[in-house]
Every structure is written in C-alpha cells, then in structure tokens.
Motif scaffolding. Structure first.
Motif, mmCIF file in Angstrom:
data_model
loop_
_atom_site.group_PDB
_atom_site.id
_atom_site.type_symbol
_atom_site.label_atom_id
_atom_site.label_comp_id
_atom_site.label_asym_id
_atom_site.label_seq_id
_atom_site.Cartn_x
_atom_site.Cartn_y
_atom_site.Cartn_z
ATOM 1 N N PHE A 167 0.852 -1.191 0.000
ATOM 2 C CA PHE A 167 0.000 0.000 0.000
ATOM 3 C C PHE A 167 0.884 1.235 0.000
ATOM 4 N N GLN A 168 0.601 2.137 -0.942
ATOM 5 C CA GLN A 168 1.345 3.391 -1.019
ATOM 6 C C GLN A 168 0.435 4.549 -0.636
ATOM 7 N N CYS A 169 0.840 5.294 0.378
ATOM 8 C CA CYS A 169 0.044 6.437 0.827
ATOM 9 C C CYS A 169 -0.081 7.455 -0.317
ATOM 10 N N PRO A 170 -1.291 7.868 -0.670
ATOM 11 C CA PRO A 170 -1.460 8.808 -1.786
ATOM 12 C C PRO A 170 -0.896 10.201 -1.500
ATOM 13 N N LYS A 171 -0.650 10.511 -0.237
ATOM 14 C CA LYS A 171 -0.145 11.851 0.111
ATOM 15 C C LYS A 171 1.373 11.859 0.249
ATOM 16 N N CYS A 172 1.888 11.018 1.116
ATOM 17 C CA CYS A 172 3.330 11.057 1.373
ATOM 18 C C CYS A 172 4.117 10.040 0.544
ATOM 19 N N LYS A 173 3.384 9.140 -0.150
ATOM 20 C CA LYS A 173 3.990 8.114 -1.013
ATOM 21 C C LYS A 173 4.779 7.046 -0.252
ATOM 22 N N HIS A 174 4.606 7.010 1.059
ATOM 23 C CA HIS A 174 5.277 5.969 1.838
ATOM 24 C C HIS A 174 4.614 4.613 1.566
ATOM 25 N N LYS A 175 5.427 3.588 1.394
ATOM 26 C CA LYS A 175 4.915 2.254 1.099
ATOM 27 C C LYS A 175 4.880 1.390 2.356
ATOM 28 N N THR A 176 3.757 0.717 2.552
ATOM 29 C CA THR A 176 3.579 -0.156 3.706
ATOM 30 C C THR A 176 3.110 -1.526 3.234
ATOM 31 N N HIS B 293 -4.836 -0.847 -3.660
ATOM 32 C CA HIS B 293 -5.072 0.524 -4.094
ATOM 33 C C HIS B 293 -6.565 0.818 -4.116
#
Length: 341
Positions: free
Chosen positions: A264-273, A299
């Motif tokens: 999962f990639q945060c749509p704001k900070c682009k951090h991937k989890t 997504h």
C-alpha cells in the motif's frame, strides 16, 4: 467382553460356529474388535483349541503396490470423462485457497487484460462461484440469459467480454441455499449448456477452497492452466499452497502465483507499507517450484472501479494498477501452449 472372549476360547468348534451365527453384526464387530485389541502387537488368541492370528497382517511391498494399482483402476472408472467446452480453445482457471484475497477482481481484470493485449482474441468469463457470484456486479451486467435455438444459454456481453454467472439466474439478494447435488447440477449446466460461440480464452472464476466444485470443473473439462491468487499473508498462503497442490493432484498445470494486495502506497506522502507482509507469495512460489506472475498493489482505485462495475483495466488503462494486470496477462499467455498447436 472379557467373559465372552473366555467363553469363546473354551468352546468347542461346533459350539463356536453356532454362537457366531446367532450374533448380531454389531456384536461380531465389537467382539472381534476386542480380540484384536486384546491380542494386538503381534500377539495371538486361542480360539477352538488352535492359535489364530488376530492382529492385522502387514502387506508386503509387492502386495501393497498391487493394491494401489487396483485402487487407481477402480477410481479411474468412476471419474467423468473430460470433454472440451464447445467452441472454447483454452481454459484458464483463477483460484485461491481462501476467500477475500481478490480472486474475482483478478479474474475480471485478467480477462480484460487478455483482450486489451490482443484485440484479435475472443475472451469469455465464467463465474462458477455458485454461493457468492461477483462477476455480474463487477462487469456491470444484469438480466437473464437468452436461449439459443438449440436451447443453450447465451452469455451476457460487456466491455467486449462474454460472461456467464449463477448471478444471472437468481435474484441479486437471493441466497443460494443448496446442497451439494444441486450445486453440482448447476455447475454442469454452466459448463455444458452455454453457447459461447468461438472463444480463444475462457477465464473461469473459481470459488475459494478445494472442494466439490473445483474437483468437478477439473475432472469434467480440460484446463489449460491454473492461476493461484493470494495475499502475502501467511494465513492466505497456507491455503494457496493447498490450492496449488490440489490442481497438481488432478493433473492441471499451475501457471504461477499472483501476489495481490502486495503493498500500500500512501497517496499523500507516497510511503509504502506492506500491510499483509512482504514477498510471502514469492517464498511460496519458490517452495512449489513456480513463478510469481506479478504483483497487484492494494489501491483504492482498484476497489472503487470494481464496486462501480467499471474494472480498472477498462476504465483506467493507463494507470499503474491496470498496467500490472496487463503485464500479468502477458506472463499467463507466455506460459500457455500456442493456439496453433
């Protein structure tokens, strides 16, 4: 039971035979079960003045192999004969050991990706998940199939894909409360009473698990290959492993694994989890000697597109998520035998 054994042991052969004849079947089973337990481990019990072995005789290697061959012959006579679906060149089943891993979403987008990669190919989508059909909603289809002149059901068509599902034959919110025989009858109709026309690929959305439906489909039609869908989570991978082994047991080639909801990639900070773990499907594929056909991210767009009946490969073909399905379709076709063969 001990007194009964003692009485039988001390009886003459004639009396023994007479008493055995008047026993009920359960008395005989209980009696000789007790004899086996009492004389287990290779011991013997004296009946009618002679020693009789009552422990189970171990089969020799040759006898054991003969028994296995005989069992295989008997079982093979009871299996249905595989018969191709009229007009269908290759069948690709999309399966999972566990529900909720995105199998139906993958099946829908795989069918659309196959069509998008080669517009000359005719694609069909068959939903055999009798209890939980998802294809009608995901493909934005409603209504009852029309019948052909030969009394076969005609698939419903959307986005260039011919679709058939149990969901077209029952009301949307009506549960299918059927026993096994009725489910098998429905599967038989979905396999044999549909006029597909001419298809290059038929993608089959299987129900989760390794039960009657999976066996019925595998034994009734020749399947070109199976694709196993799983999340990277250990619990899902355990069942995916069982699903792959089931197809191997029924001689269906497993084309590879798809790792769904891989990151999962945060749509704001682009951090991937890695919410469900990292690379679990790759580890399982290595164990099974298979390949990972591709990774599908977790997504929001994929979920929204499926819920609105506009699959992401159709509605957002330039998105990274759609391109992931398109790449997987290429890998699937690469592992299939040529249609010209």
């Amino acid at each position: 039971m001990t007194s009964s054994l003692r009485a039988l042991r001390d009886s003459s052969p004639a009396r023994l035979r007479a008493e055995f004849r008047v026993m009920g079947i359960w008395q005989r089973l209980l009696l000789f079960g007790a004899v086996s337990l009492r004389a287990g481990g290779g011991a013997t019990a004296r009946l009618g003045g002679s020693l009789a072995m009552v422990c189970r005789r171990q089969l020799s290697g040759a006898e054991s192999e003969t028994l296995k061959q005989r069992r295989t012959q008997i079982m093979s006579r009871g299996l249905p004969k595989q018969k191709p679906i009229e007009g269908v060149k290759q069948v690709i089943v999309v399966a999972s050991g566990k529900g909720g891993v995105g199998k139906s979403t993958t099946a829908v987008n795989l069918a659309l990706a196959l069509a998008a990669n080669d517009s000359s190919k005719a694609i069909g989508l068959l939903d055999v998940d009798v209890y939980g059909p998802s294809i009608p909603k995901m493909m934005n289809l409603k209504g009852n199939p029309e019948l052909s002149q030969s009394n076969l059901m005609r698939p419903l068509l959307n986005y260039g894909i011919a679709c058939m599902s149990m969901g077209f034959l029952v009301e949307e919110n009506e549960p299918v409360v059927w026993r096994g025989l009725m489910v098998m009858s429905a599967i038989e109709k979905l396999l044999r009473q549909v006029d597909w026309g001419q298809l290059d690929y038929l993608v089959v959305d299987m129900p989760p698990g390794t039960g009657d439906v999976q066996l019925s489909v595998s034994q009734n039609i020749p399947i070109t290959g199976a694709v196993i869908v799983s999340t990277p989570q250990d619990i899902a991978l355990m069942d995916a492993h069982k699903g792959a082994e089931m197809f191997r047991k029924v001689h269906v080639p497993v084309l590879g694994l798809i790792q769904n909801m891989s990151v999962f990639q945060c749509p704001k900070c682009k951090h991937k989890t890695h919410i469900f773990g990292a690379d679990g499907a790759r580890k399982l594929a290595h164990t099974l000697g298979l390949d990972v056909l591709g990774d599908i991210p977790l997504h929001l767009n994929i979920r929204e597109a499926s819920d609105t009946g506009q699959p992401i490969v159709f509605s957002q073909p330039e998105s990274d998520e759609a391109k992931a399905y398109l790449r997987i379709a290429v890998e699937v076709v690469r592992r299939l035998p040529s249609l010209s063969e």
